[in-house]
Scaffold this motif. Structure first.
Motif, short mmCIF file in Angstrom:
data_model
loop_
_atom_site.label_atom_id
_atom_site.label_comp_id
_atom_site.label_asym_id
_atom_site.label_seq_id
_atom_site.Cartn_x
_atom_site.Cartn_y
_atom_site.Cartn_z
N LEU A 39 0.77 -1.16 -0.06
CA LEU A 39 0.20 -0.01 -0.01
C LEU A 39 0.88 1.22 -0.02
CD1 LEU A 39 -2.49 -1.23 2.76
CD2 LEU A 39 -3.14 -0.73 0.39
N ASP A 40 0.48 1.94 -0.73
CA ASP A 40 1.33 3.25 -1.00
C ASP A 40 0.35 4.40 -1.47
OD1 ASP A 40 1.48 3.07 -3.39
OD2 ASP A 40 3.38 2.89 -3.77
N VAL A 95 -7.54 1.20 -5.94
CA VAL A 95 -7.07 2.75 -5.50
C VAL A 95 -8.10 3.33 -4.81
CG1 VAL A 95 -6.82 5.16 -6.44
CG2 VAL A 95 -5.94 3.00 -7.94
N PHE A 96 -7.92 3.99 -3.53
CA PHE A 96 -8.84 4.59 -2.69
C PHE A 96 -8.47 5.97 -2.46
CE2 PHE A 96 -8.17 0.26 -1.96
CZ PHE A 96 -9.60 -0.36 -2.08
N ARG A 97 -9.63 6.87 -2.37
CA ARG A 97 -9.35 8.27 -1.89
C ARG A 97 -9.17 8.31 -0.45
NH1 ARG A 97 -11.41 12.36 -5.69
NH2 ARG A 97 -11.90 11.37 -7.40
N GLU A 98 -8.51 9.46 0.14
CA GLU A 98 -8.57 9.51 1.52
C GLU A 98 -9.38 9.62 2.24
OE1 GLU A 98 -5.61 12.15 4.36
OE2 GLU A 98 -5.71 12.94 2.30
N ALA A 99 -9.53 8.51 3.36
CA ALA A 99 -10.82 8.64 4.25
C ALA A 99 -10.37 9.41 5.63
CB ALA A 99 -11.00 7.22 4.54
N ALA A 153 -14.98 1.48 5.08
CA ALA A 153 -14.99 1.33 3.77
C ALA A 153 -13.84 1.10 2.99
CB ALA A 153 -15.88 2.37 2.89
N VAL A 154 -12.59 1.62 3.06
CA VAL A 154 -11.45 1.43 2.42
C VAL A 154 -10.93 0.14 2.97
CG1 VAL A 154 -8.97 2.37 2.56
CG2 VAL A 154 -10.95 4.02 2.36
N SER A 155 -10.71 -0.09 4.18
CA SER A 155 -10.12 -1.33 4.82
C SER A 155 -10.95 -2.71 4.16
CB SER A 155 -10.18 -1.31 6.23
OG SER A 155 -11.38 -1.59 6.67
N GLU A 156 -12.37 -2.56 4.02
CA GLU A 156 -13.24 -3.54 3.32
C GLU A 156 -12.93 -3.76 1.87
OE1 GLU A 156 -17.19 -2.45 4.52
OE2 GLU A 156 -16.98 -3.32 6.45
N GLU A 195 -11.21 -6.89 0.01
CA GLU A 195 -11.94 -7.64 -1.22
C GLU A 195 -11.04 -7.76 -2.29
OE1 GLU A 195 -14.87 -9.36 -3.43
OE2 GLU A 195 -14.54 -9.30 -1.16
N ALA A 196 -10.31 -6.51 -2.64
CA ALA A 196 -9.49 -6.61 -3.72
C ALA A 196 -8.44 -7.71 -3.49
CB ALA A 196 -8.91 -5.23 -3.91
N ILE A 197 -8.05 -7.75 -2.24
CA ILE A 197 -6.93 -8.86 -2.26
C ILE A 197 -7.61 -10.13 -2.52
CG2 ILE A 197 -5.61 -10.47 -0.55
CD1 ILE A 197 -4.77 -7.49 0.52
#
Length: 76
Positions: free
Chosen positions: A23-24, A45-49, A57-60, A64-66
């Motif tokens: 993750l970066d 890719v995720f926006r800053e939470a 939602a980002v952690s889920e 899910e992506a993994i």
């Protein structure tokens, strides 16, 4: 964990017999999930939470992506 980045953290996820994930934060300040065996770019890719719900939602989304990547034939 590696040194803190713009989101205050960055790091790698490893499991025996599976791909390595990292993750970066990119130049657009988005959190990118990379798979070591996928050279074509980030797998998510995720926006800053900021709010607790957004962080959840980002952690889920990462989990899910993994799972999706790991379930793909010929992947880690």
């Amino acid at each position: 964990m590696d040194a803190p980045g713009p989101w205050k953290t960055s790091g790698h996820l490893e499991a025996e017999g599976a791909d390595t994930y990292s993750l970066d934060v990119d130049e657009r300040d988005e959190l990118c999930l990379w798979a070591g065996l996928n050279p074509s770019g980030p797998i998510a890719v995720f926006r800053e939470a900021h709010a607790i719900e957004e962080i959840k939602a980002v952690s889920e989304g990462i989990a899910e992506a993994i799972r999706q990547h790991h379930a793909t034939p010929d992947q880690g």
